[in-house]
Design a protein around this motif. Structure first.
Motif, short mmCIF file in Angstrom:
data_model
loop_
_atom_site.label_atom_id
_atom_site.label_comp_id
_atom_site.label_asym_id
_atom_site.label_seq_id
_atom_site.Cartn_x
_atom_site.Cartn_y
_atom_site.Cartn_z
N LYS A 135 0.81 -1.22 0.00
CA LYS A 135 0.00 0.00 0.00
C LYS A 135 0.85 1.27 0.00
N GLY A 136 1.98 1.24 0.68
CA GLY A 136 2.84 2.41 0.76
C GLY A 136 3.99 2.34 -0.21
N LYS A 137 4.91 3.26 -0.04
CA LYS A 137 6.08 3.34 -0.90
C LYS A 137 7.08 2.25 -0.53
N VAL A 138 7.66 1.60 -1.53
CA VAL A 138 8.73 0.63 -1.33
C VAL A 138 9.89 1.12 -2.20
N GLU A 139 11.03 1.35 -1.55
CA GLU A 139 12.17 1.93 -2.27
C GLU A 139 13.38 1.01 -2.22
N LEU A 140 14.12 1.02 -3.32
CA LEU A 140 15.40 0.34 -3.40
C LEU A 140 16.47 1.38 -3.10
N VAL A 141 17.36 1.08 -2.17
CA VAL A 141 18.45 1.98 -1.84
C VAL A 141 19.68 1.52 -2.61
N THR A 142 20.20 2.41 -3.45
CA THR A 142 21.38 2.06 -4.26
C THR A 142 22.64 2.17 -3.42
N GLY A 143 23.74 1.69 -3.95
CA GLY A 143 25.03 1.79 -3.28
C GLY A 143 25.45 3.23 -3.02
N GLU A 144 24.94 4.16 -3.84
CA GLU A 144 25.26 5.58 -3.68
C GLU A 144 24.30 6.28 -2.72
N GLY A 145 23.31 5.55 -2.21
CA GLY A 145 22.36 6.12 -1.27
C GLY A 145 21.10 6.69 -1.92
N ASP A 146 21.00 6.58 -3.25
CA ASP A 146 19.79 7.04 -3.93
C ASP A 146 18.66 6.07 -3.62
N ARG A 147 17.43 6.59 -3.63
CA ARG A 147 16.27 5.75 -3.40
C ARG A 147 15.40 5.74 -4.64
N LEU A 148 15.12 4.53 -5.13
CA LEU A 148 14.29 4.36 -6.33
C LEU A 148 12.98 3.70 -5.94
N ASN A 149 11.88 4.27 -6.42
CA ASN A 149 10.55 3.76 -6.12
C ASN A 149 10.31 2.45 -6.87
N LEU A 150 10.26 1.34 -6.14
CA LEU A 150 10.10 0.03 -6.78
C LEU A 150 8.66 -0.24 -7.23
N LYS A 151 7.73 0.63 -6.87
CA LYS A 151 6.37 0.44 -7.36
C LYS A 151 6.23 0.97 -8.78
N SER A 152 7.23 1.70 -9.25
CA SER A 152 7.26 2.18 -10.63
C SER A 152 7.86 1.08 -11.51
N LYS A 153 7.13 0.70 -12.55
CA LYS A 153 7.62 -0.35 -13.45
C LYS A 153 8.94 0.06 -14.11
N LEU A 154 9.05 1.31 -14.49
CA LEU A 154 10.29 1.78 -15.10
C LEU A 154 11.45 1.65 -14.13
N SER A 155 11.25 2.03 -12.88
CA SER A 155 12.32 1.89 -11.88
C SER A 155 12.67 0.43 -11.66
N GLN A 156 11.65 -0.45 -11.69
CA GLN A 156 11.92 -1.88 -11.53
C GLN A 156 12.87 -2.37 -12.62
N TYR A 157 12.56 -2.04 -13.85
CA TYR A 157 13.39 -2.51 -14.97
C TYR A 157 14.78 -1.89 -14.96
N VAL A 158 14.84 -0.59 -14.76
CA VAL A 158 16.13 0.10 -14.82
C VAL A 158 17.03 -0.31 -13.66
N SER A 159 16.49 -0.29 -12.45
CA SER A 159 17.33 -0.57 -11.28
C SER A 159 17.78 -2.02 -11.25
N LEU A 160 16.91 -2.94 -11.58
CA LEU A 160 17.28 -4.35 -11.47
C LEU A 160 18.11 -4.84 -12.65
N ALA A 161 18.07 -4.13 -13.75
CA ALA A 161 18.94 -4.50 -14.87
C ALA A 161 20.40 -4.38 -14.45
N ASN A 162 20.69 -3.47 -13.52
CA ASN A 162 22.06 -3.26 -13.07
C ASN A 162 22.54 -4.30 -12.07
N ILE A 163 21.63 -4.93 -11.32
CA ILE A 163 22.07 -5.85 -10.27
C ILE A 163 21.65 -7.29 -10.54
#
Length: 77
Positions: free
Chosen positions: A20-48
């Motif tokens: 229901k709430g925000k779920v964020e991925l914290v990158t190694g640099e400390g950035d937070r990406l919204n994992l509920k966004s499909k674009l963020s899911q694809y972009v962030s996980l393509a790297n790891i």
């Protein structure tokens, strides 16, 4: 929370999408990406992504019920 060894990535994203709430991925640099966004899911996980498995992630869930849901996924997967 740190999560590791996610083998069923599709199910993981189903759990994230059901939160229901925000779920964020914290990158190694400390950035937070919204994992509920499909674009963020694809972009962030393509790297790891390696060998169809996610070795380790740091997540921030803002709702207690969402934390419980994610913990339940990790315990039962």
């Amino acid at each position: 929370m740190k999560v590791s060894n996610i083998k069923d990535i599709e199910k993981f994203f189903q759990v994230v999408d059901s939160c229901k709430g925000k779920v964020e991925l914290v990158t190694g640099e400390g950035d937070r990406l919204n994992l509920k966004s499909k674009l963020s899911q694809y972009v962030s996980l393509a790297n790891i992504f390696s060998n169809g498995e996610i070795p380790e992630l740091e997540l921030v869930a803002h709702e207690k019920d969402d934390v419980d849901k994610l913990m339940n996924f990790m315990i039962n997967s």
